[in-house]
Design an enzyme around this catalytic site. Structure first.
Site, PDB file in Angstrom:
ATOM      1  N   GLN A   9     -10.657  -6.971   5.025  1.00 45.34           N
ATOM      2  CA  GLN A   9      -9.494  -7.519   5.958  1.00 45.34           C
ATOM      3  C   GLN A   9      -9.693  -6.719   7.302  1.00 45.34           C
ATOM      4  O   GLN A   9      -9.104  -7.528   8.473  1.00 45.34           O
ATOM      5  CB  GLN A   9      -8.402  -6.616   5.229  1.00 45.34           C
ATOM      6  N   ASP A  53       1.816  -0.489   1.545  1.00 45.58           N
ATOM      7  CA  ASP A  53       2.436  -1.035   0.571  1.00 45.58           C
ATOM      8  C   ASP A  53       3.538  -0.748  -0.246  1.00 45.58           C
ATOM      9  O   ASP A  53       4.230  -1.236  -0.904  1.00 45.58           O
ATOM     10  CB  ASP A  53       1.102  -1.514  -0.200  1.00 45.58           C
TER      11      ASP A  53
END
Length: 353
Positions: free
Chosen positions: A199, A240
């Site tokens: 990512q 997250d």
């Protein structure tokens, strides 16, 4: 002097479909996909076509509103029951990012007082759009709060992608860099590639270059040497899920960066909206860690890099203990210190410094 930045939107509502930027295809291909069913939305989240905790939440919210349009009943109670089944289905797509369940719950609450199915369907769409609108402003405020921690010319390290394409706009950890660009402050980012699905190299490097922001890519294993040789000023990452005590779940590799930052006496910051906090969870030990397909580690972009049958451990996230975190940056301010107490204050509606 101010500068604008141009980064594609990751999620857009189109009334009969959701358009997403396919983050699996970046950086080589900028492709948009149309999601028209709950199965499309589920698949997009599981396969990382859409990713980043806020963007996952926004997509799931639109997915629930879209699927609700196809529920054929005039009975509001029956409508709510069938909607709840869809909500549970979408919520099962990924376990670690709390924004997913937060957004779906918020949509459920939006129809509690609806007296007709039509009203409920309308409320769901409006609430999903509101979540996206609020996220953009939230990210801008996170960026403003974070920017005061940096000075012109700072070199800052990050991992994964907590940028504009992981949110509605601006991002969380990357938000200050877009605002710095607008103000010509000249911050420089060192982006870790973020194995196993890259990512950092595929998304963060691409996104920041699209926005005209100075970025240098490094492999994850170069972090310690880079901190030392390039005089890294700070590390900033997204999240997250954040537990009640400040322990933070983020992309695998974040914990290692926090340990390195501590060893080099470099500030380590977490940037996240209030929707990423899970006050029902006491500590990081209670946060579920998603384990993903071993093939993500055995190959890179379809090219095999390991024996076919080698056993693989592939956790998608790790937990950074709160005592390694110098500050948690939210849209309401920056917490630095007694996180449990400050998080409680935050959720009582009190402003943090």
């Amino acid at each position: 002097m101010t500068h604008s930045f141009a980064v594609p939107r990751s999620v857009e509502w189109k009334e009969t479909a959701i358009t997403i930027l396919n983050q699996q295809k970046l950086p080589d291909v900028t492709e948009y996909l149309e999601l028209t069913t709950k199965e499309d939305v589920f698949d997009a989240i599981v396969t990382l076509k859409v990713r980043g905790a806020p963007a996952i939440g926004i997509t799931a919210a639109f997915g629930l509103a879209l699927a609700a349009k196809d529920i054929e009943t005039d009975d509001v109670t029956e409508f709510r029951r069938r909607l709840d089944d869809i909500k549970q289905y979408l919520n099962s797509s990924r376990p670690t990012a709390i924004n997913l369940s937060w957004a779906l719950e918020r949509l459920s609450h939006s129809i509690e007082n609806a007296i007709s199915v039509n009203e409920a369907k309308t409320n769901l769409v409006h609430e999903a759009i509101q979540i996206q609108v609020e996220d953009e402003e939230t990210c801008r405020m996170i960026g403003q709060n974070a920017l005061q921690l940096f000075k012109k010319g700072d070199r800052i390290m990050t991992i994964c992608n907590a940028g504009s394409i992981a949110t509605s706009r601006y991002g969380t950890a990357l938000a200050p860099f877009y605002l710095a660009k607008q103000k010509d402050l000249g911050l420089h980012i060192y982006a870790c590639e973020t194995r196993p699905v890259l990512q950092g190299s595929r998304l963060t490097a691409w996104e920041l270059m699209q926005g005209g922001i100075d970025v240098t890519l490094i492999t994850d294993s170069m972090a310690a040497h880079t901190m030392k040789e390039k005089q890294i000023s700070a590390v900033i990452v997204g999240a997250d899920r954040i537990a009640k005590n400040g322990d933070t779940a983020n992309k695998i590799g974040t914990y290692g960066l926090a340990i390195l930052a501590n060893a080099f006496d470099i500030p380590f910051f977490v940037a996240a909206p209030l929707s990423t906090f899970d006050t029902k969870v006491k500590s990081g030990a209670d946060i579920p860690i998603e384990e993903r397909d071993p093939e993500e580690v055995r190959q890179i972009s379809g090219v095999r890099t390991a024996p076919t049958d080698v056993p693989v451990f592939n956790p998608a996230f790790d937990i950074t203990p709160h005592d390694l975190i110098s500050g948690i940056i939210t849209e309401k301010g920056i917490m630095t210190g007694s996180y449990e107490e400050e998080i409680e204050q935050l959720f009582r509606g009190e402003k943090v410094h």
